[in-house]
Design a protein around this motif. Structure first.
Motif, PDB file in Angstrom:
ATOM      1  N   LYS A  12       0.610  -1.385  -0.241  1.00 35.55           N
ATOM      2  CA  LYS A  12      -0.049   0.510  -0.518  1.00 35.55           C
ATOM      3  C   LYS A  12       0.793   1.290   0.151  1.00 35.55           C
ATOM      4  O   LYS A  12       0.649   2.181  -0.851  1.00 35.55           O
ATOM      5  CB  LYS A  12      -0.944   0.008   0.905  1.00 35.55           C
ATOM      6  N   GLU A  13       2.082   1.259   0.720  1.00 33.76           N
ATOM      7  CA  GLU A  13       2.525   2.477   0.607  1.00 33.76           C
ATOM      8  C   GLU A  13       3.651   2.333  -0.402  1.00 33.76           C
ATOM      9  O   GLU A  13       3.502   4.256  -0.905  1.00 33.76           O
ATOM     10  CB  GLU A  13       4.361   1.982   1.603  1.00 33.76           C
ATOM     11  N   LEU A  14       4.033   1.617  -1.014  1.00 33.36           N
ATOM     12  CA  LEU A  14       4.411   2.117  -2.435  1.00 33.36           C
ATOM     13  C   LEU A  14       3.494   2.346  -3.848  1.00 33.36           C
ATOM     14  O   LEU A  14       3.748   3.133  -4.473  1.00 33.36           O
ATOM     15  CB  LEU A  14       4.754  -0.120  -3.417  1.00 33.36           C
ATOM     16  N   SER A  15       2.595   1.532  -3.523  1.00 34.47           N
ATOM     17  CA  SER A  15       1.156   2.682  -4.268  1.00 34.47           C
ATOM     18  C   SER A  15       0.912   3.881  -4.413  1.00 34.47           C
ATOM     19  O   SER A  15       0.457   4.514  -5.250  1.00 34.47           O
ATOM     20  CB  SER A  15       0.261   1.664  -3.797  1.00 34.47           C
ATOM     21  N   LYS A  16       1.335   4.122  -2.884  1.00 35.85           N
ATOM     22  CA  LYS A  16       0.809   5.404  -2.817  1.00 35.85           C
ATOM     23  C   LYS A  16       1.829   6.374  -3.309  1.00 35.85           C
ATOM     24  O   LYS A  16       1.647   7.638  -3.471  1.00 35.85           O
ATOM     25  CB  LYS A  16      -0.071   5.816  -1.367  1.00 35.85           C
ATOM     26  N   MET A  17       3.042   6.226  -2.687  1.00 36.53           N
ATOM     27  CA  MET A  17       4.388   6.578  -3.251  1.00 36.53           C
ATOM     28  C   MET A  17       3.805   6.857  -4.991  1.00 36.53           C
ATOM     29  O   MET A  17       4.333   8.171  -5.209  1.00 36.53           O
ATOM     30  CB  MET A  17       5.482   5.833  -2.915  1.00 36.53           C
ATOM     31  N   VAL A  18       3.312   5.696  -5.377  1.00 36.35           N
ATOM     32  CA  VAL A  18       3.707   5.760  -6.915  1.00 36.35           C
ATOM     33  C   VAL A  18       2.441   6.567  -7.474  1.00 36.35           C
ATOM     34  O   VAL A  18       2.127   7.744  -8.103  1.00 36.35           O
ATOM     35  CB  VAL A  18       3.321   4.708  -7.570  1.00 36.35           C
ATOM     36  N   GLU A  19       1.235   6.439  -7.060  1.00 40.42           N
ATOM     37  CA  GLU A  19       0.670   7.241  -7.123  1.00 40.42           C
ATOM     38  C   GLU A  19       0.611   8.702  -7.101  1.00 40.42           C
ATOM     39  O   GLU A  19       0.330   9.991  -7.943  1.00 40.42           O
ATOM     40  CB  GLU A  19      -0.422   6.982  -6.008  1.00 40.42           C
TER      41      GLU A  19
END
Length: 390
Positions: free
Chosen positions: A270-277
């Motif tokens: 989830k943290e990675l997804s938020k970063m790329v978002e």
């Protein structure tokens, strides 16, 4: 409780040596309008490494001097992941990649009749020779080499088999089936990979699937079923047009549905997804599988009652495993247990009759067009409790 205890019929696949080569920093960045800064690329690479991705495609060195500087910086970051770069089947491209200190390259050239005629204006024999020269040159310089036949799913199977066998004989460590416009189906990807696996001796097969028809993840899985070992992904499924195979969807589907443990630190998904978002400025839909902000939200009374007893009744896996969270949402479909649970969070106890009044008021308020957030719920409860005292 484990998933296989809940779903005893999930198939067990022998895919323990399957691995991901993530291309968020290359194909993901080719999303129109996306341009990561050096620090952003470094942060994404570090987080992919923390996740445990085996190979990171850091960029396309031939694009610009700045791109080469960034790729070289990632290569020298000391990550556990092997760093790859994309190159055309050209000596100059490979030299630029070498100057970036990468561990390997993905060198590509189109092989479909459509691309040969309208893009390259070359024969299949000419592009095959170019591809083999590129593979041989890169191997002579000590690189890991993946050879990618661009638009492979629209290339005759006999050409694919011959070219990839030739690439293996020239030293390619891996050969790629690139579903460049997402034209492959699960059945066709399975067939291509299974035919290739019969003809290759050592080289791994990789699948690089685009999502034009929404098949990127399932096509990637069928590629593995057909004999592929490596899968190309991007975080949040970003990429050109409809994007690429979504990293988070692929990982969790393999883990939960196929019982394939890729030994990844999924708590950072989830943290990675938020970063790329944030870095890509591409909002993730709230209902996107795995990482959408609301995919573990529950409102329906029937669902909420069961989830409060055991979350796996209406969740495929526990959200905490990937850094997600569960929310009980109040609305027109809410029942007593949902409202009672929210009251307990607030430290409030009410009689059964008063609970029913609150449930009724919650439904009426939502149907009246007002969203039931914590502030609104507290207002409803306070008004009813105050009226009850009068």
């Amino acid at each position: 409780m484990k998933w296989k205890e809940v779903c005893p019929y999930n198939p067990k696949l022998n895919l323990r040596d399957a691995y991901i080569y993530d291309t968020t920093l290359r194909d993901g960045e080719q999303t129109p309008g996306v341009c990561f800064t050096k620090e952003q690329k470094l942060n994404i690479a570090r987080k992919l490494d923390e996740l445990g991705i085996k190979q990171i495609e850091a960029g396309f060195p031939a694009v610009s001097k700045k791109e080469r500087e960034i790729v070289k910086c990632i290569s020298n970051e000391g990550l556990n992941a092997k760093i790859l770069a994309l190159s055309r089947a050209l000596k100059d491209d490979i030299d630029k990649a070498l100057n970036c200190d990468v561990d390997g390259i993905i060198t590509f050239i189109a092989t479909s009749p459509l691309h040969l005629k309208y893009k390259l204006h070359k024969s299949i024999d000419e592009v095959e020779e170019m591809g083999m020269n590129a593979v041989e040159y890169a191997k002579d310089h000590g690189l890991f080499v993946a050879f990618s036949a661009e638009d492979a799913t629209r290339t005759p199977i006999e050409d694919l088999i011959r070219i990839h066998k030739n690439a293996e004989e020239h030293g390619a460590d891996r050969v790629h089936i690139a579903d460049t416009v997402g034209a492959g189906t699960p059945q066709s990807i399975y067939y291509i990979c299974s035919e290739l696996s019969k003809n290759l001796k050592k080289a791994h097969i990789g699948v690089h699937c685009h999502n034009d028809f929404g098949f990127a993840v399932i096509n990637s899985i069928y590629g593995l079923l057909g004999g592929a070992k490596a899968v190309s992904t991007t975080v949040n499924g970003i990429g050109e047009r409809a994007g690429n195979a979504s990293l988070e969807e692929l990982v969790m589907a393999l883990m939960v549905l196929y019982d394939v443990d890729m030994e990844l630190n999924i708590s950072v998904i989830k943290e990675l997804s938020k970063m790329v978002e944030e870095y890509s400025n591409m909002p993730v839909p709230v209902n996107k599988p795995i990482v959408g902000d609301r995919v573990f939200y529950h409102e329906s009374g029937i669902h909420v009652d069961a989830v409060l007893e055991n979350p796996l009744t209406y969740e495929p896996f526990l959200p905490e495993k990937i850094g997600q969270k569960r929310e009980i949402v109040l609305g027109k479909h809410s029942g007593c247990k949902a409202v009672e649970s929210k009251l307990k969070e607030m430290g409030i106890e009410v009689s059964r009759d008063k609970l029913w009044e609150i449930v009724k008021k919650v439904k009426e308020t939502r149907e009246g067009g007002e969203y039931i957030d914590d502030k609104t719920f507290k207002k409803i409860v306070n008004e009813l409790l105050i009226n009850n005292r009068q």
